[in-house]
Scaffold this motif. Structure first.
Motif, short mmCIF file in Angstrom:
data_model
loop_
_atom_site.label_atom_id
_atom_site.label_comp_id
_atom_site.label_asym_id
_atom_site.label_seq_id
_atom_site.Cartn_x
_atom_site.Cartn_y
_atom_site.Cartn_z
N ARG A 43 3.37 -9.04 -12.26
CA ARG A 43 3.87 -9.41 -10.93
C ARG A 43 3.38 -10.77 -10.49
O ARG A 43 3.94 -11.37 -9.58
CB ARG A 43 3.46 -8.36 -9.91
N ASP A 62 -1.70 -5.64 -2.38
CA ASP A 62 -0.29 -5.26 -2.50
C ASP A 62 0.42 -5.30 -1.15
O ASP A 62 1.63 -5.56 -1.08
CB ASP A 62 -0.15 -3.88 -3.13
N ARG A 117 -2.10 2.01 -0.21
CA ARG A 117 -1.68 0.83 -0.96
C ARG A 117 -2.81 -0.19 -0.95
O ARG A 117 -3.43 -0.44 0.08
CB ARG A 117 -0.44 0.24 -0.27
#
Length: 455
Positions: free
Chosen positions: A70, A38, A34
Motif C-alpha cells: 500500500r 490506517d 483500526r
C-alpha cells in the motif's frame, strides 16, 4: 475551488514510541478496530495520491508487514529530526515534481478536507513556498507559534522558548504538518541546519528560510484542535478512542439510530447501522458489522464480522462472530453464539445455543442448549437445517449433517446421521426405572450419617 492535483504523501513513522511501553509499533495501535496509521492513510487515499512513502525506523519490520504494497517505505537511521526524516523520502520519490504533503503516523485524524485545503492553498495567487497546518487550542501551552496576517501569510515561525510576550499571546500553534512543491521542499531542506540544543534538523525551519528569501509561506487552520492531536502514550490512545467513539455515537443518533445509553456503546471504524435500529446498553461492535433497519441489539452483546437483517433481534448477551448472518425477522437470544452461520428469515435460536458452520432455514426453531458440533480437532464441517425444522432442547448436531424441512429432532438427541424432511429423530439412551430405589438409598445414607455423628 478544490481541484485534483498530483501529490505525494510522506508519512513520518520512525519514532521509537517509548512512552507506549509496547512491543507493538506505536502507529499500529488501534483506534476503533483500526491501526492509527490506517485511519490516516484512508483519509489520504480519498485524494488519490500519486505516491505514498512511510518513513520508518525502529520496528520497521512490523510496519513494512502491515503496509504491504500500500505504500513504499524508507529508513531513517540515525534519526536526526523531522527535516532529516523527510529528506529520506526523496530517493523514493525520485524525479517526482508535484506537491508533497508531510504528515505524521501518530496524528491519525486529519480530515481529507483539511489535506485538500493545504494543497489548494499551495497553489494560491501568492504562490507560497510552503503551507503550514496550524490549530488553535484552548490552552496554547508551549507549542510553537505561527505568526501570520489576516490573509494567512506567515511572517514568522517561532518556538515557544524563543517567543517574546506578544508572540506567546498568539494562539495559532504549529501542528508540524506541511505541504510544499517537491522542488521547493528538497532545496529548502538542503539549507536546514542543526545548530540547536538537540543537534537535529527540523522541518519547520524551511518556512523561516523561505521567508528570509522573500518568499511567501501560508497557514491553514484546522476545524478543531482534536484533528491534529498526537498519540504518544496509552493515556492519549484512550483519549483518542473516546474522542472517536463520541463523534461516531453522535453521528449514529443524528442518522436515526436509538442508543439507550450512548456512552456504553462502542463502534468499529466500519460499522454500518441503518435508521430505526435500537441499541441497548453495553454493546460492542467489532469490524465488519452491518445492521439493517428495524433491528434491535439488546444489552451486553458483542458483534464482529456479522450481518443483521431487517427487523432482527440480537441478545441480550449474544455473540455474533465473523460470518454470522441473520436474515429478515430472525432472532438470537441470551447466551447464543453464531460463527459462519446463516439464520434464515424468521428463524429463532432463543437460548444457550452455539451455531457454527451452519445454515438454518426460514422459520426453523433451535431449542435451548443446542450445539452444532462442527469441529473434529482437525477440520470444520457444516450443518444444514431445513425450513420450519424443530430442534429440541439440549440436542447435539454432529456435522456434517442435514436436517430436512419440517423435521423434528427430539430433545436431548445426539444426531450424527441425516434426518429426512418431515421425520422425527430421537437419539437417547433407554430409560430404566427402579421403583422405590431412591427411597431406600436416602434411608440408608441417613442412617449411615447418623451413625457417624454418634462416633
Amino acid at each position: 475551488m478544490s481541484q485534483s492535483r498530483d501529490f505525494a504523501a510522506v508519512i513520518l513513522a520512525a519514532g521509537k514510541g517509548t512512552r507506549m511501553k509496547s512491543g507493538l509499533h506505536k502507529v499500529l495501535h488501534q483506534i476503533a478496530g483500526r491501526a492509527m496509521i490506517d485511519h490516516l492513510m484512508a483519509s489520504v487515499d480519498s485524494l488519490a495520491p500519486s505516491h505514498k512513502v512511510v518513513v520508518v525506523g525502529a520496528g520497521r519490520e512490523q510496519l513494512e508487514t502491515a503496509l504491504g504494497v500500500r505504500a513504499k517505505t524508507c529508513l531513517q537511521e540515525p534519526q536526526l529530526g523531522t527535516g532529516h526524516a523527510v529528506q529520506q523520502a526523496q530517493a523514493q520519490l525520485g524525479d517526482f515534481a508535484g506537491d508533497v504533503l508531510v504528515m505524521y503516523g501518530d496524528v491519525p485524524f486529519v480530515r481529507t478536507a483539511t489535506m485538500q485545503a493545504m494543497l489548494d492553498r499551495l497553489h494560491g495567487d501568492d504562490n507560497p513556498a510552503a503551507v503550514v497546518l496550524a490549530f488553535e487550542p484552548e490552552d496554547a501551552l508551549a507549542y510553537g507559534r505561527v505568526i501570520a496576517d489576516d490573509a494567512g501569510r506567515i511572517s514568522k515561525m517561532v518556538e515557544f522558548k524563543d517567543a517574546d510576550e506578544a508572540e506567546r499571546a498568539c494562539r495559532l500553534c504549529n501542528s508540524g504538518l506541511l505541504a510544499a512543491r517537491a522542488a521547493d521542499l528538497w532545496a529548502l531542506l538542503d539549507r536546514v541546519g542543526n545548530d540547536n540544543a538537540a543537534g537535529e534538523y527540523y522541518l519547520p525551519d524551511i518556512v523561516n528560510i523561505a521567508i528570509a528569501d522573500g518568499r511567501t509561506c501560508a497557514v491553514v487552520t484546522t476545524e478543531t484542535p482534536d484533528e491534529v492531536a498526537g498519540i504518544n502514550s496509552r493515556g492519549e490512545l484512550a483519549a483518542a478512542e473516546a474522542q472517536w467513539q463520541q463523534l461516531r455515537r453522535e453521528e449514529a443518533m443524528e442518522a436515526g439510530v436509538t442508543l439507550r445509553a450512548p456512552e456504553t456503546v462502542f463502534f468499529s471504524y466500519d460499522t454500518e447501522i441503518a435508521a430505526d435500529v435500537t441499541i441497548e446498553p453495553n454493546v460492542v461492535f467489532g469490524p465488519g458489522v452491518t445492521i439493517a433497519s428495524g433491528a434491535t441489539i439488546r444489552a451486553f452483546s458483542h458483534l464482529e464480522g456479522a450481518k443483521v437483517g431487517e427487523g432482527c433481534e440480537v441478545g441480550p448477551y449474544a455473540r455474533l462472530r465473523p460470518g454470522a448472518v441473520l436474515e429478515k425477522g430472525s432472532k438470537v437470544g441470551n447466551f447464543v453464539e453464531m460463527k459462519k452461520a446463516v439464520l434464515g428469515e424468521g428463524a429463532k435460536a432463543n437460548h444457550l445455543t452455539y451455531l457454527g458452520d451452519a445454515e438454518i432455514g426460514a422459520g426453523a426453531n433451535i431449542g435451548a442448549g443446542t450445539i452444532t458440533c462442527n469441529y473434529d480437532g482437525y477440520f470444520k464441517y457444516k450443518t444444514v437445517i431445513g425450513e420450519r425444522a424443530f430442534i429440541g432442547s439440549n440436542s447435539a448436531l454432529i456435522a456434517p449433517v442435514t436436517i430436512g424441512a419440517d423435521a423434528i429432532v427430539a430433545a436431548g438427541s445426539a444426531v450424527s446421521r441425516d434426518v429426512a424432511p418431515g421425520d422425527l429423530r430421537m437419539v437417547r439412551a433407554e430409560q430404566a426405572v427402579k421403583p422405590g430405589w431412591a427411597d431406600r438409598f436416602h434411608d440408608t445414607m441417613k442412617k449411615k450419617k447418623a451413625a457417624e455423628k454418634k462416633d
